[in-house]
Structure formats: C-alpha cells, structure tokens
Design a protein around this motif. Structure first.
Motif, mmCIF file in Angstrom:
data_model
loop_
_atom_site.group_PDB
_atom_site.id
_atom_site.type_symbol
_atom_site.label_atom_id
_atom_site.label_comp_id
_atom_site.label_asym_id
_atom_site.label_seq_id
_atom_site.Cartn_x
_atom_site.Cartn_y
_atom_site.Cartn_z
ATOM 1 N N SER A 30 -4.315 -5.754 -6.427
ATOM 2 C CA SER A 30 -5.360 -4.946 -5.775
ATOM 3 C C SER A 30 -5.593 -5.422 -4.343
ATOM 4 C CB SER A 30 -6.664 -5.043 -6.566
ATOM 5 O OG SER A 30 -7.233 -6.332 -6.420
ATOM 6 N N ASN A 31 -6.219 -4.567 -3.587
ATOM 7 C CA ASN A 31 -6.578 -4.934 -2.218
ATOM 8 C C ASN A 31 -7.535 -6.120 -2.205
ATOM 9 O OD1 ASN A 31 -4.987 -2.945 -1.101
ATOM 10 N ND2 ASN A 31 -6.659 -1.459 -0.945
ATOM 11 N N GLN A 32 -8.415 -6.187 -3.187
ATOM 12 C CA GLN A 32 -9.370 -7.300 -3.257
ATOM 13 C C GLN A 32 -8.651 -8.622 -3.539
ATOM 14 O OE1 GLN A 32 -12.628 -7.203 -2.425
ATOM 15 N NE2 GLN A 32 -12.450 -9.414 -2.565
ATOM 16 N N GLU A 33 -7.661 -8.612 -4.415
ATOM 17 C CA GLU A 33 -6.892 -9.832 -4.694
ATOM 18 C C GLU A 33 -6.162 -10.306 -3.433
ATOM 19 O OE1 GLU A 33 -5.473 -9.682 -9.299
ATOM 20 O OE2 GLU A 33 -4.765 -8.034 -7.999
ATOM 21 N N GLN A 56 -8.365 -14.829 2.428
ATOM 22 C CA GLN A 56 -9.590 -15.567 2.724
ATOM 23 C C GLN A 56 -9.412 -17.056 2.433
ATOM 24 O OE1 GLN A 56 -12.138 -14.207 4.300
ATOM 25 N NE2 GLN A 56 -13.094 -16.193 4.412
ATOM 26 N N ALA A 113 -7.089 -9.650 -0.333
ATOM 27 C CA ALA A 113 -8.129 -10.128 0.586
ATOM 28 C C ALA A 113 -8.599 -11.533 0.194
ATOM 29 C CB ALA A 113 -9.295 -9.156 0.610
ATOM 30 N N ASP A 114 -8.727 -11.784 -1.108
ATOM 31 C CA ASP A 114 -9.138 -13.114 -1.573
ATOM 32 C C ASP A 114 -8.104 -14.174 -1.217
ATOM 33 O OD1 ASP A 114 -11.457 -12.007 -2.586
ATOM 34 O OD2 ASP A 114 -10.736 -11.967 -4.676
ATOM 35 N N ARG A 154 0.816 -1.219 0.000
ATOM 36 C CA ARG A 154 0.000 0.000 0.000
ATOM 37 C C ARG A 154 0.852 1.273 0.000
ATOM 38 N NH1 ARG A 154 -4.383 -2.389 4.156
ATOM 39 N NH2 ARG A 154 -5.527 -3.600 2.621
#
Length: 181
Positions: free
Chosen positions: A147-150, A156, A152-153, A79
């Motif tokens: 990305s932040n979503q990648e 997870q 996070a995935d 980040r």
C-alpha cells in the motif's frame, strides 16, 4: 630659493616619505600577520576530523539524492503497474546503478569514520544504509500488494535515520570546529 637648495629639500622630503611608507608597511605586516606558531597535535587532529566529517556529509548527501530519485521512480512503477512505460524502467535501471555506486561510497565513509574512532556515528550510518536496502527489498517494480501507506512508512523510517545521523554528525562537527580554532 636657489635651484640647489630646492633639489636638496626635495631629496630630503622624498627620503622622509619613503621612510614613512616603509614604516607603515612594516607596521601593517606586524599588526595583521600573526606570528606563525606550530599547530598543536590536538588542533591538527581536529582539522583532520573536520575534513573527514565534511567528506562524509557530502557522500551522504549524494546517497540521499540518489535514493530520492530511486524511490520516486520505484513508487511510480508500483502505482502504474503494467502500464508503466519502458523508458521509465530504463531510467530506473540507471538510477539503481547510481545508487549502488553511492552505496560503495557509503562503505568508504563508514571506513573513514572508523578510522577516526567514530564507532557510534558509523553505526548510525550503517543503520541508515540498511534501511535503504530494506526499502529496496520491499518496494520494487511489479509489486502490487504493497500500500501507499506502507511505502510512506518505510520512507519515513529512512528519513528518521538520516536525520539522526546528521544530528550526531553536526554535533561532532561543531565540537571539532571549537577544538581546531
């Protein structure tokens, strides 16, 4: 009452009291102490498995803790990019070394699981470790195209595998608690 009769009576009462005390102690030991019976081979094996399950759980708790510290720092580095402080980079290096040591202990845990015939549980543990290794390959210092979503995935997926591992371990542990009782 003369003095000789008094002492004789006192002596008799003391002897009766001592007898009652010894009887009470004997009854207490007989009631609360189970006769020692040799443990059955199944009970011994179940207790050994319990000890290994507890050790594996403790080792995996350490791995999870080290990974949580590692992931927090590496995500922070992604980040902040080039503005990330050098001191935090040094901290990440230390945590990375700690995580590598925990992976060594994870390999020991896998060996212990195989030793007691827990191939399925060992496979779950191996998948958990492989997912952490994949995270380390995908999320690293200096990477800017994720990305932040990648991220996070990926995390997870790791948490799902950890939960599956602990679900199976918990079931096995409970089964062996019943067997060892």
């Amino acid at each position: 009452m003369d003095q000789a009769t008094f002492w004789s009576l006192l002596d008799t009462l003391a002897k009766i009291g001592m007898g009652a005390l010894l009887l009470a102690i004997g009854l207490w030991f007989a009631h609360y102490r189970k006769p020692s019976q040799p443990a059955s081979p199944e009970s011994i094996a179940a207790k050994r498995k319990l000890k290994i399950y507890e050790e594996v759980s403790r080792q995996m708790g350490n791995v999870s803790h080290s990974f949580a510290k590692y992931s927090a720092l590496v995500i922070e580095s992604v980040r902040f990019g080039a503005r990330w402080p050098q001191a935090r980079r040094a901290e990440l290096d230390n945590i990375n070394n700690e995580l590598v040591q925990e992976f060594r202990r994870m390999a020991d845990a896998e060996a212990n699981l195989l030793l007691i015939g827990e191939k399925g549980l060992e496979k779950n543990l191996r998948l958990y470790g492989a997912q952490i290794a994949l995270f380390r390959k995908q999320v690293y210092v200096g990477r800017r195209d994720i990305s932040n979503q990648e991220i996070a995935d990926l995390k997870q997926d790791i948490y799902k595998l950890r939960e599956q591992f602990y679900d199976v371990l918990s079931k096995k542990y409970d089964d062996n608690v019943r067997k060892s009782a």
